[in-house]
Design an enzyme around this catalytic site. Structure first.
Site, PDB file in Angstrom:
ATOM      1  CG  ASP A  26       8.852   5.331  -2.807  1.00 51.10           C
ATOM      2  OD1 ASP A  26       8.540   5.954  -1.775  1.00 51.10           O
ATOM      3  OD2 ASP A  26       8.664   4.108  -2.936  1.00 51.10           O
ATOM      4  CG  ASN A  74       0.535   9.740  -0.968  1.00 53.18           C
ATOM      5  OD1 ASN A  74       1.054  10.290  -1.935  1.00 53.18           O
ATOM      6  ND2 ASN A  74       0.932   8.537  -0.552  1.00 53.18           N
TER       7      ASN A  74
END
Ligand code: FPP
Length: 253
Positions: A26, A74
């Site tokens: 991330d 996503n």
């Protein structure tokens, strides 16, 4: 005499190195924005970081590395970012396919890959075919992956087995064998970069007893030392699996 391979802090790699490390990579977007670059530049830098980290884990004798490259959630990102990520995956997969046999590592994909572009699906199939011939370090890329989705699919497969009268005795081991990660031992250590402290639908079943290492370091800024620190943290943990510590002490979960 062959030089002894050392892990973090000079301890022999054979002791205390996790067999399987899982990573939530991330912070690519923030890394890029901080430098005035488009988010896609952060993902490109992230792919380079993955290459370095994968090499380092292999040097340390980690056997399995599983990374979260694209989640079922996503798709909610802007179309241009999703497109750039898919192209990046394609480009990197083409490069890695040339190296797998020579360098002796496997690369497998977990997730609902059947909805990806035909080109990407072709490359994934080629990667799995090659991996079947290689007995070595295994890199697993979770792509269009969701932990709940994985569990629901496994439950459906089990329901089919029962419906067909093939079997009706379900235990944890049998259920694990129905997941995308079948045959891969659970990760002993899960690392998340970028400052968030949640699982985000990653390896929900498999992380039941994993140690979690969270760091504010953004994924493109990860170095060998960041991985060494995560492993040193893992080694400092008393893993009790719900039992009692070897040194005594209270009941633990
Ligand atoms: C999360 O950062 C990262 C991703 C959704 C993509 C991760 C993918 C790569 C590193 C490329 C992988 C490449 C290969 C070859 C497998 P973010 O965009 O959510 O960052 P932010 O929280 O700063 O916005």
């Amino acid at each position: 005499m062959a030089k002894e391979k050392k892990g973090p802090e000079g301890v022999p790699a054979a002791s205390g190195i996790p067999r399987h490390i899982a990573i939530i990579m991330d912070g690519n977007g923030r890394w890029a924005q901080r430098q005035g670059l488009p988010r896609s530049a952060g993902h490109s830098a992230g792919a380079e970081t993955l290459r370095r980290v994968a090499d380092h884990c292999r040097e340390l004798d980690v056997r399995y590395l599983t990374v979260y490259a694209f989640s079922t959630e996503n798709w909610k990102r802007p179309a241009d970012e999703v497109g750039a990520l898919m192209k990046l995956l394609e480009r990197n997969l083409i490069i890695e396919l040339q190296k797998m046999e020579r360098d002796g590592f496997q690369m497998r994909f977990f997730g609902d890959t059947g909805v990806l572009s035909p080109r990407l699906q072709e490359l994934i199939a080629a990667s799995h075919q090659l991996s079947d011939r290689i007995d070595g370090y295994q890199i697993n890329v979770c792509l269009n992956y969701g932990g709940r989705d994985e569990i629901v699919r496994a439950a459906r497969r089990w329901a089919d087995t029962v419906r067909n009268g093939e079997e009706n005795n379900l235990d944890e081991e049998t259920f694990s064998g129905l997941l995308w990660t079948a045959g891969v031992p659970d990760p002993e250590l899960l690392i998340r970069s970028g400052g968030e402290t949640r699982l985000s639908n990653f390896l929900l079943w498999q992380c039941a007893y994993s140690e979690f290492y969270f760091t504010d370091t953004l994924w493109p800024d990860f170095t060998d030392e960041t991985i060494d620190r995560a492993i040193a943290y893992y080694r400092s943990r008393d893993r009790r699996f719900g039992g009692l510590s070897a040194a005594g002490g209270g009941q633990s979960r």
